[in-house]
Design an enzyme around this catalytic site. Structure first.
Site, PDB file in Angstrom:
ATOM      1  CG  ASN A 186     165.090  60.204 -20.873  1.00 29.57           C
ATOM      2  OD1 ASN A 186     166.047  60.602 -20.330  1.00 29.57           O
ATOM      3  ND2 ASN A 186     165.040  60.963 -22.244  1.00 29.57           N
ATOM      4  CD  GLU A 187     164.785  52.325 -20.896  1.00 34.73           C
ATOM      5  OE1 GLU A 187     163.509  52.209 -20.947  1.00 34.73           O
ATOM      6  OE2 GLU A 187     165.528  51.577 -21.830  1.00 34.73           O
ATOM      7  N   PRO A 188     162.414  54.088 -17.235  1.00 32.52           N
ATOM      8  CG  PRO A 188     160.366  52.407 -17.313  1.00 32.52           C
ATOM      9  CD  PRO A 188     161.754  52.783 -17.970  1.00 32.52           C
TER      10      PRO A 188
END
Length: 657
Positions: A186-188
């Site tokens: 879950n990236e920025p």
């Protein structure tokens, strides 16, 4: 859970709902409530011990569910952080009879596209570290499939989510944290209600993975990941962070505002999360970095040094110009109350720093050594420099190495590993072609031809043949000898250990063994050193420094009763990846401009590590530039504190054993 766990009736840091506390964590790790922190966290001296504590909690949950004849549903992570947790779970299965027959697992993520048989896949990782060694039922293992056709991917992610829900959700979720603040992949920018889905990977995430893939170009750009919303539904979450590279993101996650730019901050809204840290990962937390801003302190000498150096930096004044107002304005009035006056405190701190500086790293003969970092006797010391890779010695302490040789000490250098995986195929081809074109015996020509064939037909992400690895190791040896000869060190004092743990042909190394330790013990016994210099830099991207240091510590433990060890001091240096904080430095060796240049030339002998080095990390500078600028920065920091202005300084911390 087991009898050691309980719920605490106090409010969490958002003053909303109670959060979980495990008594075993509080007893084993360092924990304090502060107004800065919004996620329960514990700090351990070592990640290995912390991993055992985590594994014990997981084992306790499995047994509790077994007693109730229920499934235990675990969310599992990959990467370097959970490896020791899995090792301990495997040990408990084999030695203590812990059964996983009732365990159902869901892995967080997988690269996309990625074949499950690829050594970089998370299927391969989980089988290697856990599933192949326990009695879990194959049908209870769930890992995202990186080979699902693109057209079916959306429905596959929905089905994965539904499968988790069919087991009633996750009882326990194990997490690591990336330097972007991602959990899972879950990236920025990830939404707090996100579910299992495909996602594009951040450049920094791919950069961190690059060493394992032998370059960022080989790292997939996409992945399948559980969502934030999926993770947050877990009854219990434990998130791990090891090493100084995670320190800044740990601080932002635990102390900062909830933000989609740092997805891990969403865990502030989870009532049953514990952040488990080692000391290096905790270094930026306010209660660790600047505890005087949190509350009353017990002022020992180390904390005084840390605080005064920090204060000097904050107000941008040399130490001798700090005033009582400065101390009071920055939360250090209790230090003044203990010491009496800022003048006396400043003088004492200035002298302490001044006494760390020496141009005689082996001790100055016939000089009063009361306030010097090293002893003046014996005048001619036996010195052992340990270098994890074949260039760490000149990169990290090249100037000090040169001083020790020039000042007449008996200096031995031991290269602990061959460093062969850091030689590019192109570099190896160049050397193999030279060998082939030399008029020589047919056997040598055949060997060179074989090596060239291996290199030119090598498939992407495959392991080098033994002959190729040997050639690459010989390249590193030749470069090392060029540098040591440049410093005037006889070849007889240069040792190539080629420790077995390293020789896998891949970034991933074997755990160190008795053989690694016995080889190190044997060398130390032969030399009987008065000084050992070793790499204390644990930030290299593939962990070789840490393993080499652990091997040394094990060897020292074995040797501690030997008579010669009573007169042996161990100094730790740091490399191109990081430097000691000023308050940690116990010996600072200043370098003249000429010595800086000689150090640079010594590094240049390591030609295979210049101009496109394989394991660059996220710093685009060449290693000689990093080293030079790091040494210059250390000198600048000393000067800003009011000390003499040197061209560069190499720094060391003494290890007590």
């Amino acid at each position: 859970m087991n009898s050691e766990t309980q719920y605490d009736s106090t409010l969490n840091k958002n003053n909303t709902v109670p959060y979980y506390k495990d008594i075993s964590y509080r007893e084993a790790g360092k924990f304090e409530d502060t107004r800065f922190e919004k996620i329960h966290n514990v700090i351990f001296k070592s990640s290995d011990y912390a991993s055992v504590i985590i594994a014990q909690e997981i084992a306790g949950l499995i047994k509790e569910k077994q007693d109730k004849q229920e499934f235990c549903v675990l969310g599992l992570a990959t990467g370097s952080s959970p490896i020791k947790v899995y090792e301990e779970l495997v040990r408990m299965h084999k030695e203590e009879g812990l059964s996983f027959a009732n365990v159902v697992t869901f892995n967080l993520d997988e690269y996309y596209p990625m074949d499950k048989n690829n050594v970089q896949s998370y299927h391969y990782f989980m089988n290697q570290h856990l599933f192949d060694h326990i009695d879990i039922l194959p049908e209870n293992i769930h890992i995202p499939n990186g080979t699902i056709p693109q057209d079916n991917l959306h429905q596959y992610c929905i089905d994965y989510e539904l499968k988790i829900n069919s087991f009633g959700g996750l009882d326990f979720q194990l997490l690591g944290i990336g330097r972007t603040g991602h959990i899972g992949f879950n990236e920025p920018g990830s939404h707090y209600n996100s579910v299992t889905r495909s996602i594009s990977l951040d450049h920094l995430t791919r950069s961190d993975a690059a060493p394992a893939f032998f370059g960022i170009d080989n790292v997939p750009k996409r992945a399948i990941t559980m969502g934030i919303g999926t993770i947050k539904k877990a009854n219990r979450i434990v998130i791990m962070a090891w090493g100084h590279k995670k320190a800044e993101i740990v601080k932002q996650t635990i102390e900062g505002p909830v933000s989609p730019n740092i997805p891990a901050t969403y865990l502030q809204h989870h009532s049953n999360t514990t952040f488990v840290l080692d000391q290096e990962a905790s270094e930026e937390l306010t209660r660790i970095k600047t505890p005087w801003l949190v509350g009353p302190c017990r002022w020992n000498e180390k904390l005084k040094s840390k605080a005064i150096i920090w204060l000097s930096h904050q107000v941008q004044k040399p130490i001798l110009k700090l005033t009582e107002k400065d101390y009071n304005d920055y939360g250090m009035s209790s230090l003044l109350a203990d010491e009496g006056s800022s003048y006396d405190l400043n003088i004492r701190m200035f002298n302490t720093l001044q006494h760390t500086i020496t141009g005689w790293p082996g001790g100055k003969p016939n000089a009063d050594d009361t306030h010097r970092p090293e002893r003046n006797t014996p005048h001619k010391k036996r010195v052992l420099i340990l270098s994890p890779h074949p260039d760490d010695d000149v990169i990290s302490m090249g100037g000090t190495f040169l001083r020790l040789v020039e000042q007449g000490h008996i200096v031995h250098i031991a290269y602990q590993t061959s460093g062969n995986i850091a030689v590019s195929d192109e570099e190896a081809i160049k050397y193999a072609e030279v060998i082939k074109n030399i008029e020589s015996q047919a056997e040598i020509d055949n060997k060179a031809t074989s090596i060239l064939n291996d290199l030119k037909t090598k498939q992407e992400n495959t392991i080098d043949s033994v002959d190729v690895r040997n050639l690459k190791g010989l390249i590193r040896r030749g470069e090392s000898l060029g540098a040591t000869r440049f410093f005037g060190l006889p070849d007889a004092y240069v040792h190539f250990l080629d420790l077995p743990f390293y020789e896998t042909g891949t970034v991933k190394k074997k755990p160190f063994s008795k053989e690694d330790v016995s080889m190190t013990v044997k060398l130390i016994k032969e030399i009987k050193p008065h000084q050992i210099f070793a790499a204390g830099d644990l930030a290299d991207p593939h962990g070789t420094h840490k393993v080499c240091l652990d091997i040394l510590f094990k060897a020292l433990e074995t040797l501690k009763e030997e008579d010669f060890m009573k007169d042996c001091w161990v100094w730790l240096y740091r490399g191109a990846w990081q430097e000691w904080d000023i308050h940690d430095i116990e010996m600072a060796v200043p370098l003249s401009p000429d010595e800086v240049l000689k150090k640079r030339k010594a590094i240049f002998f390591h030609q295979s590590q210049k101009d496109g080095v394989m394991f660059q990390g996220d710093d685009s500078r060449e290693f000689w530039v990093r080293a030079e600028e790091r040494n210059q920065q250390t000198a600048k920091k000393y000067h800003q504190l009011g000390l003499a202005d040197y061209a560069a300084i190499e720094a060391f911390k003494r290890h007590q054993f």
